[in-house]
Structures are given as structure tokens and as C-alpha cells.
Design a protein around this motif. Structure first.
Motif, short mmCIF file in Angstrom:
data_model
loop_
_atom_site.label_atom_id
_atom_site.label_comp_id
_atom_site.label_asym_id
_atom_site.label_seq_id
_atom_site.Cartn_x
_atom_site.Cartn_y
_atom_site.Cartn_z
N GLN A 159 0.83 -1.21 0.00
CA GLN A 159 0.00 0.00 0.00
C GLN A 159 0.86 1.26 0.00
OE1 GLN A 159 -3.23 0.27 2.81
NE2 GLN A 159 -3.35 -1.96 3.05
N SER A 160 2.07 1.13 0.55
CA SER A 160 2.98 2.27 0.68
C SER A 160 4.33 1.74 1.10
CB SER A 160 2.46 3.27 1.72
OG SER A 160 2.50 2.68 3.02
N ASP A 161 5.26 2.64 1.37
CA ASP A 161 6.53 2.25 1.98
C ASP A 161 6.28 1.98 3.46
OD1 ASP A 161 9.20 1.75 2.44
OD2 ASP A 161 9.91 3.71 1.77
N PHE A 162 7.30 1.48 4.18
CA PHE A 162 7.19 1.33 5.63
C PHE A 162 6.88 2.70 6.24
CE2 PHE A 162 9.88 -2.33 4.59
CZ PHE A 162 9.26 -3.33 5.32
N THR A 163 6.06 2.72 7.26
CA THR A 163 5.70 3.99 7.90
C THR A 163 6.76 4.46 8.89
OG1 THR A 163 4.46 2.79 9.61
CG2 THR A 163 3.24 3.53 7.65
N VAL A 164 7.69 3.56 9.26
CA VAL A 164 8.81 3.92 10.13
C VAL A 164 10.09 3.33 9.53
CG1 VAL A 164 7.43 4.04 12.25
CG2 VAL A 164 8.47 1.86 11.57
N PRO A 165 11.26 3.90 9.84
CA PRO A 165 12.51 3.37 9.30
C PRO A 165 12.75 1.93 9.72
CG PRO A 165 12.85 5.54 10.22
CD PRO A 165 11.49 5.11 10.65
N VAL A 166 13.31 1.13 8.82
CA VAL A 166 13.64 -0.26 9.15
C VAL A 166 15.04 -0.33 9.74
CG1 VAL A 166 12.17 -1.10 7.29
CG2 VAL A 166 14.61 -0.73 6.86
N GLY A 167 15.35 -1.47 10.35
CA GLY A 167 16.69 -1.70 10.86
C GLY A 167 16.92 -1.14 12.25
N PRO A 168 18.19 -1.14 12.69
CA PRO A 168 18.52 -0.67 14.04
C PRO A 168 18.17 0.80 14.23
CG PRO A 168 20.36 -1.87 13.05
CD PRO A 168 19.37 -1.62 11.97
N SER A 169 18.05 1.20 15.49
CA SER A 169 17.76 2.59 15.81
C SER A 169 19.00 3.45 15.59
CB SER A 169 17.31 2.73 17.26
OG SER A 169 16.13 1.98 17.48
N PHE A 173 20.44 7.80 16.41
CA PHE A 173 20.16 8.93 17.29
C PHE A 173 19.10 9.88 16.74
CE2 PHE A 173 24.48 7.87 18.87
CZ PHE A 173 24.15 7.69 20.20
N GLU A 174 19.17 10.17 15.44
CA GLU A 174 18.28 11.17 14.88
C GLU A 174 16.89 10.63 14.54
OE1 GLU A 174 21.15 10.28 13.63
OE2 GLU A 174 22.54 11.93 14.05
N ARG A 175 16.66 9.37 14.80
CA ARG A 175 15.41 8.75 14.40
C ARG A 175 14.25 9.28 15.22
NH1 ARG A 175 12.12 4.67 15.75
NH2 ARG A 175 11.22 3.41 14.08
N ASP A 176 13.16 9.62 14.53
CA ASP A 176 11.94 10.07 15.20
C ASP A 176 11.05 8.85 15.48
OD1 ASP A 176 9.69 11.26 16.13
OD2 ASP A 176 9.31 12.49 14.36
N SER A 177 10.88 8.55 16.76
CA SER A 177 10.13 7.34 17.13
C SER A 177 8.69 7.64 17.52
CB SER A 177 10.83 6.63 18.30
OG SER A 177 10.89 7.48 19.43
N ARG A 178 8.23 8.86 17.28
CA ARG A 178 6.87 9.23 17.71
C ARG A 178 5.79 8.48 16.94
NH1 ARG A 178 7.39 15.61 17.14
NH2 ARG A 178 8.48 14.87 15.27
N ASN A 179 6.11 8.02 15.73
CA ASN A 179 5.10 7.34 14.93
C ASN A 179 5.17 5.82 15.02
OD1 ASN A 179 4.08 9.79 13.91
ND2 ASN A 179 5.73 9.90 12.42
N ASP A 180 6.04 5.31 15.89
CA ASP A 180 6.14 3.86 16.04
C ASP A 180 4.87 3.30 16.67
OD1 ASP A 180 8.61 3.95 14.99
OD2 ASP A 180 9.63 2.95 16.64
N PHE A 181 4.68 2.01 16.41
CA PHE A 181 3.55 1.31 17.04
C PHE A 181 3.75 1.22 18.54
CE2 PHE A 181 2.09 -2.69 18.84
CZ PHE A 181 0.74 -2.57 18.65
N LYS A 182 2.73 1.55 19.27
CA LYS A 182 2.77 1.42 20.72
C LYS A 182 1.78 0.33 21.13
CE LYS A 182 5.52 4.95 21.42
NZ LYS A 182 5.64 5.43 20.03
#
Length: 357
Positions: A332-342, A344-353
Motif C-alpha cells: 500500500q505504501s513504503d514502511f511507515t517507520v525506518p527499518v533496521g537498528p535505531s 540517534f536522529e530517528r523520530d520514534s513518535r510514529n512507532d507502534f505502541k
């Protein structure tokens, strides 16, 4: 100048503890910079000049780094030289050399020339000895001529400080600055997009939803990956690697926000562990758990890929799926969050909780 040998214990001839006689300190020969003030002044100027030239070469290093093309070359003495690296080596090397020459010349020609010898003392120091050390240290500073020749210390400090500039400039070689815009084009981007078919990663056969059985796991890639070649292909393959599984819809938990990301219990997750990036595919059908072989991080694919064990701190990114007019799985689209290891600059606000039901 005087010779301080008052602290040496006199050794008696034949003493078994000191079988070798103490030769004492050699006769002192006065330095020419001590006997002739004009020569001392010249040595002082030489030291200051050496330190003052360091910023010149440090700045030249920075200019060369930015102004000289990296692929520029010159043919000299039968060898092709890379101009930038050669000039960088010369400027940085001369700057460091001048610091060394200035410091050695300062120590040999301008600092105190008094010879001192002492018997070895116990490791532990008394309070009186500590106070004496401070006095000796202060005397050493005075003997170094810092107060009489303040420009030496200032130029020496400036020479050492300016050398941090070339070192900081070369940090640019670590890569471009990870701005949000750059991350979206690199780390956070894969080939997955709306309408891209999901294919088997070994034979490139498109996956048909009706052909996948409950409990089955398939390693997959995007169909458009075959359009890439070489390093670009390998880099993108590492990011787009996918795991497609089919589970009984009645045995899995699907958050309200992801209810349309699956097709009859078929879900797709990134194959890259969110701990250190190992590829994972150890599938436990009964528990719906996926185990990483590197550090045993375990993810529950029946509950949006959340971590149930191990060092991983993030759930596996899930790829939204649907089927096309022929029944084949497509994104349907690309991944909604970055793949792979975390990172520092990664925004985790949109991750699944967990609890997003």
C-alpha cells in the motif's frame, strides 16, 4: 648556574648497598643563550616563530580540504600523486613538526639549565613533601621563563589549540550531516511503494494471497528491486527484505489503526532485526514468534511485531499490504517507520505502541 646535589647521600667506599661509586654530576657548561642575552633573545624569537607558523599551516589544511578537488592528481618523479591528500599531509605534518621543534628548542635553550639529582624516595608522600612538590612546580614554571617570556606560552597554547580545527574539519569525511530531509531520502526510504508487487526472494515469483497457507513463512522482496544493480542493488536489498506470514485471523491481534494492513491473516514485516540489523526468519508457528539468531530478540508477529524478549527495543516495522486485481500481494505504501537498528536522529513518535487497539 648551580648544581644541586645536597640531597644525595654520601656513599662510603666499600658500602655493600652501593657497590658502584656515585660519579656525581658532571661539570656544568654554561649555555650560549645564558651567557649572551642577544642569543637568548634570538632563541626566544625562534620558538615564538615556530609556534606562530602552526596556525598558518592549520588554516592551509582547511583551505586545501575544501578548495582542492579530491580527484586532482599530478605526475611527479614518475609517480601519480593525489594533490589533495599530499597537500593535506604536508600542511598537517609541518604544523605538528613545528610544535615539536618549538617545544624542544624552548626546553633546550630557554628553560632552566640546572642539573638536579635525588635519591629515590618511598612512593608515599608526606604532607610536607606534597607542599614541597607544589613549591618545586611553581619554581619550574618560573624557570621555564613563562613570566619573563609570556609570548611563548601564548603562542604555544595557540599552536596546540588551532590544531583542533583540521581535526574537526576532517570529521566531514564521516559522511553528510543527517538532516531530516537527507534521512527521508536514504535511511528512511526503501523501494516499497503503492502498487509494488511482493515477490519470492529466491525465484522472483509474485506471491498470490490464495496460495499462501496458514503457518507458512516466505522471505520476500519488492519486484522492482531487479531494476537495480551492483552496490545500489545490495544496499536496497538489505533494507527491503521482507517476511510474509499467514496466521489464523482469529488467533492474532490487529490494532484498529492497522486493520486494513493485512489480507485474510497475511501480514508482512521487515526481515531486519531492530537491535543490530541481523536478518531473521526463525519462525515458531504455534506461538507466532519470530526469533533473531544473533542475540535472541523475539518478536510477536501475531501482535504487530512487538518485542517479547531480548535486547531489541522496537517492534518490527510492518508493511501495509493489499491485493491487486489478479489477487497478487502488493504494498500500500513504503514502511511507515525506518527499518533496521535505531539511530540517534530517528523520530520514534510514529512507532507502534502496544495498546493501539
Amino acid at each position: 648556574m648551580t648544581h644541586d646535589q645536597s640531597t644525595l647521600a654520601r656513599r662510603e667506599p666499600g658500602d655493600p648497598h652501593f657497590p658502584v661509586a656515585d660519579p656525581g654530576i658532571e661539570e656544568h657548561v654554561e649555555r650560549y643563550t645564558d651567557s649572551d642575552p642577544a642569543l637568548g633573545r634570538r632563541a626566544y624569537l625562534q620558538v615564538v616563530t615556530a609556534f606562530a607558523l602552526v596556525p598558518v599551516f592549520a588554516i592551509a589544511f582547511v583551505v586545501v580540504y575544501f578548495a582542492v578537488p579530491r580527484d586532482a592528481s599530478a605526475h611527479l618523479l614518475g609517480v601519480n600523486w593525489n594533490v589533495q591528500t599530499t597537500l593535506l599531509g604536508l600542511t598537517a605534518g609541518l604544523a605538528v613538526l613545528l610544535i615539536g621543534i618549538g617545544a624542544i628548542h624552548w626546553a633546550r635553550q630557554l628553560m632552566t639549565d640546572t642539573e638536579i639529582a635525588e635519591e629515590r624516595h618511598p612512593v608515599h608522600s608526606t604532607d610536607a613533601e606534597k607542599e614541597g612538590f607544589v613549591e618545586v612546580l611553581n619554581a619550574g614554571v618560573a624557570d621555564a621563563g613563562v613570566k619573563r617570556r609570556g609570548l611563548i606560552l601564548a603562542s604555544f597554547g595557540g599552536a596546540l589549540g588551532i590544531m583542533a580545527v583540521p581535526a574537526l574539519v576532517t570529521l566531514a569525511d564521516l559522511g553528510p550531516w543527517p538532516t531530516a530531509d537527507l534521512r527521508k531520502k536514504t535511511l528512511e526510504y526503501t523501494l516499497w511503494a503503492e502498487g509494488v508487487r511482493v515477490v519470492n526472494d529466491t525465484n522472483w515469483v509474485p506471491l498470490k494471497a490464495a496460495d499462501i497457507e496458514i503457518g507458512q513463512l516466505i522471505n520476500a522482496e519488492p519486484e522492482n528491486l531487479r531494476d537495480l544493480h551492483g552496490v545500489e542493488y545490495q544496499n536496497m536489498k538489505a533494507k527491503t527484505a521482507l517476511i510474509v506470514v499467514r496466521m489464523d485471523p482469529n488467533s492474532i491481534k490487529i490494532p484498529e489503526s492497522r486493520k486494513d494492513w493485512q489480507v485474510g491473516g497475511i501480514l508482512a514485516y521487515s526481515k531486519i532485526c531492530t537491535h543490530v540489523g541481523c536478518p531473521i526468519s526463525l519462525w515458531e508457528q504455534q506461538t507466532h514468534h519470530l526469533l533473531c539468531p544473533c542475540h535472541q530478540s523475539t518478536f510477536d508477529l501475531g501482535d504487530s511485531g512487538v518485542v517479547v524478549f531480548g535486547p531489541a527495543a522496537r517492534a518490527l516495522p510492518q508493511l501495509p499490504l493489499k491485493v491487486d486485481g489478479q489477487g497478487y500481494l502488493i504494498a500500500q505504501s513504503d514502511f511507515t517507520v525506518p527499518v533496521g537498528p535505531s539511530f540517534f536522529e530517528r523520530d520514534s513518535r510514529n512507532d507502534f505502541k502496544e495498546g493501539d487497539r
